[in-house]
Design a protein around this motif. Sequence first.
Motif, short mmCIF file in Angstrom:
data_model
loop_
_atom_site.label_atom_id
_atom_site.label_comp_id
_atom_site.label_asym_id
_atom_site.label_seq_id
_atom_site.Cartn_x
_atom_site.Cartn_y
_atom_site.Cartn_z
N ILE A 256 1.09 -0.99 0.10
CA ILE A 256 -0.09 -0.24 0.01
C ILE A 256 0.60 1.68 0.08
N ILE A 257 0.00 2.09 -1.08
CA ILE A 257 1.45 3.70 -1.06
C ILE A 257 0.79 4.22 -0.54
N GLY A 258 1.95 4.85 1.05
CA GLY A 258 0.97 6.18 1.47
C GLY A 258 0.58 5.31 3.24
N THR A 259 0.47 6.34 4.20
CA THR A 259 0.43 5.69 4.99
C THR A 259 -0.78 5.97 5.60
N GLY A 260 -1.64 7.26 5.44
CA GLY A 260 -2.89 8.21 6.02
C GLY A 260 -4.08 7.25 6.47
N ASN A 261 -5.10 8.37 6.68
CA ASN A 261 -6.22 7.44 7.15
C ASN A 261 -6.87 6.58 5.44
N ARG A 262 -6.46 7.15 4.71
CA ARG A 262 -7.96 6.30 3.51
C ARG A 262 -6.75 4.83 3.33
N ALA A 263 -5.27 5.41 3.36
CA ALA A 263 -4.30 4.21 3.40
C ALA A 263 -4.96 3.33 4.15
N ARG A 264 -5.01 3.50 5.77
CA ARG A 264 -5.20 3.16 6.99
C ARG A 264 -6.60 2.56 6.03
N ALA A 265 -7.61 3.07 6.33
CA ALA A 265 -8.98 2.19 6.33
C ALA A 265 -9.02 1.23 4.90
N PHE A 266 -8.32 2.43 3.70
CA PHE A 266 -8.26 0.18 2.90
C PHE A 266 -7.09 -0.63 3.61
N ALA A 267 -6.64 -0.92 4.41
CA ALA A 267 -5.10 -1.61 4.86
C ALA A 267 -6.60 -2.07 5.79
N ASP A 268 -7.48 -1.92 6.54
CA ASP A 268 -8.91 -2.33 7.41
C ASP A 268 -10.23 -2.57 6.31
N THR A 269 -10.05 -2.58 5.09
CA THR A 269 -10.89 -3.06 4.63
C THR A 269 -10.64 -4.60 4.55
N LEU A 270 -8.88 -4.58 3.55
CA LEU A 270 -8.38 -6.01 3.34
C LEU A 270 -8.73 -6.64 4.35
N ASN A 271 -8.26 -6.42 5.67
CA ASN A 271 -7.85 -7.42 6.66
C ASN A 271 -9.29 -8.12 7.29
N ALA A 272 -10.08 -7.36 7.08
CA ALA A 272 -11.66 -7.23 7.26
C ALA A 272 -12.35 -8.65 6.01
N HIS A 273 -12.07 -8.81 5.00
CA HIS A 273 -11.82 -9.85 3.97
C HIS A 273 -11.17 -10.63 3.65
N GLY A 274 -10.66 -11.53 4.51
CA GLY A 274 -10.28 -12.78 3.92
C GLY A 274 -9.85 -13.92 2.72
N GLU A 275 -11.48 -13.29 2.49
CA GLU A 275 -11.98 -14.85 1.08
C GLU A 275 -11.59 -13.22 0.16
N TRP A 276 -10.84 -12.72 -0.24
CA TRP A 276 -10.81 -11.49 -1.14
C TRP A 276 -8.92 -12.39 -1.71
N GLY A 277 -8.12 -12.89 -0.75
CA GLY A 277 -7.30 -13.06 -0.91
C GLY A 277 -5.99 -11.88 -1.46
N PHE A 278 -6.30 -11.00 -0.13
CA PHE A 278 -5.27 -10.17 -0.90
C PHE A 278 -4.11 -9.96 0.72
N LYS A 279 -3.16 -10.39 0.92
CA LYS A 279 -2.41 -9.72 1.64
C LYS A 279 -1.11 -8.90 2.06
N ILE A 280 -1.51 -8.35 3.26
CA ILE A 280 -0.78 -7.06 3.10
C ILE A 280 0.40 -6.72 3.23
N GLU A 281 1.26 -6.41 2.74
CA GLU A 281 2.71 -7.22 2.79
C GLU A 281 3.97 -5.29 3.12
N GLY A 282 3.20 -4.42 3.32
CA GLY A 282 3.60 -3.55 4.50
C GLY A 282 3.32 -2.19 3.27
N PHE A 283 3.79 -0.85 3.65
CA PHE A 283 3.27 0.43 3.60
C PHE A 283 4.40 1.11 2.50
N ILE A 284 4.26 1.91 1.91
CA ILE A 284 5.16 2.88 1.75
C ILE A 284 5.13 4.27 1.61
#
Length: 191
Positions: free
Chosen positions: A149-177
Amino acid sequence: MLKEKNTTLRNIQLILDVAVTALSFALAYMARKYGVFGLPVLPSLSHHLFLLYIIIPVWAVLLYYYKAYDSIRVYSLAYSLLPAFKAVLTGGIVLISVLFIFRVQAISRALILFFLLIDAVFLAAGRMFLYSILRYIRKKGRNYRAILIIGTGNRARAFADTLNAHGEWGFKIEGFIDKDPKRLGTLVCGH
């Protein structure tokens, strides 16, 4: 490498869909010939097989056209079933139109209707099975896509929370830039 693997899987799914469609036609013939009473006797199956020369290519083109082989990773089950239903409905219209234009009278309309219903049910069942298996596998942490994920602001965190809440989508967050050097080494959402 991912693109070649994806293309191979799509081609396998297309071949399976074509096989299911041919099987649906044979089952529709059997249902019409032996299961429905009071309708005129059907000629042999070999008399009807020419229809597969129309059905197979038309279905294959329509399934691709309606994006039946696109990734369903983040879509609902209903959304993933829609292309198959559209392809069967449009294919049925094309098939009936061809039969009408060429004035083919010897084909039972009940056979065509049985075929369309059976094919829609079987294609949908196959997609539901695949959808369920893939979601199960992704929830178990397999078949995932790595995300940076590019960015560490509120939108990036909200995006990460959405991905983490939906493990069935099959996305794994490796980190933030982030372009701010002060944030280097800072954990964001546990990454």
